[in-house]
Motif scaffolding. Structure first.
Motif, PDB file in Angstrom:
ATOM      1  N   HIS A 198       0.852  -1.189   0.000  1.00  0.00           N
ATOM      2  CA  HIS A 198       0.000   0.000   0.000  1.00  0.00           C
ATOM      3  C   HIS A 198       0.891   1.242   0.000  1.00  0.00           C
ATOM      4  O   HIS A 198       2.062   1.194   0.369  1.00  0.00           O
ATOM      5  N   ASN A 199       0.308   2.366  -0.357  1.00  0.00           N
ATOM      6  CA  ASN A 199       1.072   3.621  -0.356  1.00  0.00           C
ATOM      7  C   ASN A 199       1.348   4.133   1.050  1.00  0.00           C
ATOM      8  O   ASN A 199       2.320   4.856   1.263  1.00  0.00           O
ATOM      9  N   ASP A 200       0.477   3.794   2.003  1.00  0.00           N
ATOM     10  CA  ASP A 200       0.631   4.258   3.380  1.00  0.00           C
ATOM     11  C   ASP A 200       0.870   3.076   4.302  1.00  0.00           C
ATOM     12  O   ASP A 200       0.301   1.995   4.105  1.00  0.00           O
ATOM     13  N   MET A 201       1.715   3.295   5.317  1.00  0.00           N
ATOM     14  CA  MET A 201       1.995   2.276   6.323  1.00  0.00           C
ATOM     15  C   MET A 201       1.499   2.752   7.692  1.00  0.00           C
ATOM     16  O   MET A 201       1.600   3.935   8.024  1.00  0.00           O
ATOM     17  N   GLU A 202       0.978   1.831   8.472  1.00  0.00           N
ATOM     18  CA  GLU A 202       0.577   2.153   9.835  1.00  0.00           C
ATOM     19  C   GLU A 202       1.810   2.212  10.736  1.00  0.00           C
ATOM     20  O   GLU A 202       2.791   1.489  10.517  1.00  0.00           O
ATOM     21  N   SER A 203       1.739   3.065  11.758  1.00  0.00           N
ATOM     22  CA  SER A 203       2.783   3.059  12.777  1.00  0.00           C
ATOM     23  C   SER A 203       2.345   2.157  13.930  1.00  0.00           C
ATOM     24  O   SER A 203       1.157   1.920  14.150  1.00  0.00           O
TER      25      SER A 203
ATOM     26  N   SER B 290       8.526   8.754   6.942  1.00  0.00           N
ATOM     27  CA  SER B 290       7.829   8.736   5.657  1.00  0.00           C
ATOM     28  C   SER B 290       8.239   7.527   4.830  1.00  0.00           C
ATOM     29  O   SER B 290       9.404   7.137   4.810  1.00  0.00           O
ATOM     30  N   GLU B 291       7.247   6.965   4.148  1.00  0.00           N
ATOM     31  CA  GLU B 291       7.512   5.860   3.247  1.00  0.00           C
ATOM     32  C   GLU B 291       8.170   6.370   1.969  1.00  0.00           C
ATOM     33  O   GLU B 291       7.892   7.478   1.505  1.00  0.00           O
TER      34      GLU B 291
END
Length: 331
Positions: free
Chosen positions: A111-116, A234-235
């Protein structure tokens, strides 16, 4: 005062959960008690020697630097708990399955976003101490045969993943802040349960196959007023690469490398109705012609890089888990 016993690793616990806001512990955390082999995530803060002159050879007070939270976590490869690590690396999976008892299929892709994440580790001191780590993202998933990192397939040792991390801060507390964590089932994955497929056909000449996912995290994000901690992580562009070592019998893979012919690779583990599949729909082998190193049988090691161009899965690396675990989303 009586001597206190040394804290022992086998009594330790690792609880993992997902943050709603980067670096902030949820008010009502949902944690998962996960098996692990080693936990190397640690906070460090540099001290720089001062160059101040005061008419004496004695050094002046050193200057504290930035806070770094990083390290590797080694976890056993399995058919259930690994889903939470895959969620952190890829994002929430698409889960399908009908009956309440399963089986369920969980499809993970980039995915474009990752959870912290947050971690809480328990140290069995007397009394116990708890270390809470916040603002964690998973930087790398190496499953390969290089020095201290295990290969994904091949050999007869324990299958483990050594997961790289990058984070914001750690705090120490005499009490747990993890709430009431749940304990997913654990079903180990072993070498003799796996097979390798190239272009859909089982390939029996490989002695080792390794995969490395790098999420390209940007940790140079220290800003004013953040107490020298990372204000964000940031990814970046992900990279998927690895190695294969084969018994050298023909020029099939060498020719594929020379002609830049894309290959599809699948690593499949199965235990009863449970499966774990790593799919690389499009990869290129790096050109390398085998050498002759002596009188014994010749082995050919090849590096490769995976990418996404037209693959139907939409991900350079896709992971599919099939098990009886209903969901990897927080309840």
């Amino acid at each position: 005062m009586a001597d206190k016993p040394m804290a022992r690793g086998f009594l330790s616990k690792l609880i993992m959960g997902f943050e709603r806001e980067y670096g902030v512990m949820p008010v009502a955390p949902k944690g998962y008690d996960l098996p692990f082999n080693t936990f190397g995530v640690s906070m460090s803060k540099t001290l720089t020697a001062a160059g101040t002159l005061r008419g004496t050879r004695n050094p002046q007070e050193p200057i504290p630097g930035r806070t770094d939270v990083s390290g590797d976590i080694q976890v056993p490869l399995d058919y259930v708990c690994m889903g939470y690590w895959f969620r952190a690396l890829f994002g929430l999976p698409e889960t399908t399955g009908g009956e309440s008892s399963g089986p369920y299929t969980h499809a993970f892709k980039l995915h474009n976003d990752m959870e912290s994440l947050w971690f809480e580790t328990m140290f069995a001191t007397n009394p116990a101490n708890y270390v809470l780590t916040n603002g964690i993202k998973l930087s790398t998933l190496p499953l390969e045969r290089i020095e201290e990192m295990t290969r994904l397939m091949g050999g007869d040792g324990e299958l483990v993943a050594s997961i790289g991390t990058m984070g914001k801060v750690q705090t120490i507390s005499p009490a747990s802040k993890a709430g009431s964590p749940s304990s997913p089932g654990f079903l180990r994955c072993n070498n003799d349960m796996g097979k390798l497929l190239l272009d859909g056909v089982e390939y029996g000449d490989a002695t080792a196959f390794g995969i490395k996912l790098d999420n390209g995290l940007d940790g140079d994000t220290y800003t004013i007023g953040q107490s020298s901690t990372r204000a964000a992580i940031s990814e970046g562009l992900a990279t998927v690469s690895g190695t294969i070592t084969v018994l050298f019998k023909d020029m099939e893979l060498v020719n594929a490398a020379l002609s830049l012919t894309p290959k599809k690779a699948e690593v499949v583990f199965a235990r009863g109705d449970n499966t774990l599949t790593f799919t690389l729909e499009e990869l290129l082998f790096q050109t390398k012609v085998s050498t002759i190193d002596g009188p014994a049988g010749i082995r050919l090691p090849l590096d490769w890089q995976a990418y996404h161009s037209s693959g139907s899965l939409g991900s350079a690396l896709a992971v599919t888990l099939k098990n009886t675990h209903a969901s990897y989303a927080d309840a």
